[in-house]
Design a protein around this motif. Structure first.
Motif, PDB file in Angstrom:
ATOM      1  N   THR A  76       0.831  -1.200   0.000  1.00 30.53           N
ATOM      2  CA  THR A  76       0.000   0.000   0.000  1.00 30.53           C
ATOM      3  C   THR A  76       0.867   1.251   0.000  1.00 30.53           C
ATOM      4  OG1 THR A  76      -1.711  -1.165   1.234  1.00 30.53           O
ATOM      5  CG2 THR A  76      -1.838   1.236   1.221  1.00 30.53           C
ATOM      6  N   ARG A 105       2.566   1.683  -3.390  1.00 31.11           N
ATOM      7  CA  ARG A 105       1.614   2.098  -4.421  1.00 31.11           C
ATOM      8  C   ARG A 105       1.228   3.560  -4.256  1.00 31.11           C
ATOM      9  NH1 ARG A 105      -3.554   2.295  -3.884  1.00 31.11           N
ATOM     10  NH2 ARG A 105      -3.618   0.860  -2.144  1.00 31.11           N
ATOM     11  N   VAL A 106       0.947   3.976  -3.024  1.00 28.24           N
ATOM     12  CA  VAL A 106       0.552   5.361  -2.767  1.00 28.24           C
ATOM     13  C   VAL A 106       1.725   6.299  -3.040  1.00 28.24           C
ATOM     14  CG1 VAL A 106      -0.151   6.987  -0.963  1.00 28.24           C
ATOM     15  CG2 VAL A 106      -1.279   4.769  -1.152  1.00 28.24           C
ATOM     16  N   ALA A 128       4.235   5.866  -5.112  1.00 24.37           N
ATOM     17  CA  ALA A 128       4.442   5.960  -6.558  1.00 24.37           C
ATOM     18  C   ALA A 128       3.403   6.877  -7.195  1.00 24.37           C
ATOM     19  CB  ALA A 128       4.391   4.571  -7.188  1.00 24.37           C
ATOM     20  N   LYS A 129       2.166   6.787  -6.738  1.00 19.06           N
ATOM     21  CA  LYS A 129       1.098   7.629  -7.274  1.00 19.06           C
ATOM     22  C   LYS A 129       1.356   9.101  -6.952  1.00 19.06           C
ATOM     23  CE  LYS A 129      -2.958   8.467  -9.057  1.00 19.06           C
ATOM     24  NZ  LYS A 129      -3.203   8.349 -10.474  1.00 19.06           N
ATOM     25  N   VAL A 130       1.781   9.384  -5.719  1.00 22.02           N
ATOM     26  CA  VAL A 130       2.059  10.762  -5.311  1.00 22.02           C
ATOM     27  C   VAL A 130       3.221  11.329  -6.117  1.00 22.02           C
ATOM     28  CG1 VAL A 130       2.904  12.190  -3.395  1.00 22.02           C
ATOM     29  CG2 VAL A 130       1.076  10.535  -3.011  1.00 22.02           C
ATOM     30  N   ARG A 131       4.288  10.540  -6.286  1.00 24.54           N
ATOM     31  CA  ARG A 131       5.435  11.000  -7.079  1.00 24.54           C
ATOM     32  C   ARG A 131       5.029  11.266  -8.518  1.00 24.54           C
ATOM     33  NH1 ARG A 131       7.886   7.443  -3.542  1.00 24.54           N
ATOM     34  NH2 ARG A 131       7.670   5.660  -4.937  1.00 24.54           N
ATOM     35  N   ALA A 132       4.171  10.425  -9.078  1.00 25.80           N
ATOM     36  CA  ALA A 132       3.710  10.612 -10.453  1.00 25.80           C
ATOM     37  C   ALA A 132       2.887  11.897 -10.582  1.00 25.80           C
ATOM     38  CB  ALA A 132       2.892   9.414 -10.912  1.00 25.80           C
ATOM     39  N   LEU A 133       2.027  12.175  -9.611  1.00 23.71           N
ATOM     40  CA  LEU A 133       1.229  13.396  -9.641  1.00 23.71           C
ATOM     41  C   LEU A 133       2.100  14.641  -9.487  1.00 23.71           C
ATOM     42  CD1 LEU A 133      -1.879  12.321  -7.541  1.00 23.71           C
ATOM     43  CD2 LEU A 133      -1.823  12.855  -9.979  1.00 23.71           C
ATOM     44  N   GLU A 152       3.842  15.126 -12.771  1.00 22.34           N
ATOM     45  CA  GLU A 152       2.893  15.538 -13.809  1.00 22.34           C
ATOM     46  C   GLU A 152       2.517  17.011 -13.691  1.00 22.34           C
ATOM     47  OE1 GLU A 152      -1.796  14.726 -14.470  1.00 22.34           O
ATOM     48  OE2 GLU A 152      -0.546  12.934 -14.221  1.00 22.34           O
TER      49      GLU A 152
END
Length: 89
Positions: free
Chosen positions: A64, A67-68, A70-75, A78
């Protein structure tokens, strides 16, 4: 008519309270389908419709967090958000 639909919605929404009298659940289900103008075949109603399905197994904490993160770094990448890096002493 609206009161009957509300009662049927309550029965269908919590079938675990009506397991002793499955005909009541079946009638409520039929009433809800009829209110939508749909047909209903009680022979297709199975025990799975009466029993709540178990929740999915929880994801391990490490997965978890990864995954979270990686999502935060991607946002952040972006949206080009500047980061204030604070290094620990």
């Amino acid at each position: 008519m609206q009161d009957m639909n509300n009662t049927a919605r309550q029965i269908v929404g919590s079938p675990e309270h009506y397991l002793d009298d499955t005909s009541l659940f079946t009638q409520a289900w039929a009433a809800m389908k009829a209110a939508r103008g749909q047909g209903f075949d009680p022979a297709r109603l199975r025990a799975a419709h009466l029993i709540d399905h178990p929740e999915p197994a929880p994801e391990p904490t490490d997965q978890t967090l990864a995954r979270v993160g990686a999502k935060v770094r991607a946002l952040i990448a972006e949206k080009n958000i500047p980061l204030h890096r604070r290094n620990a002493a």
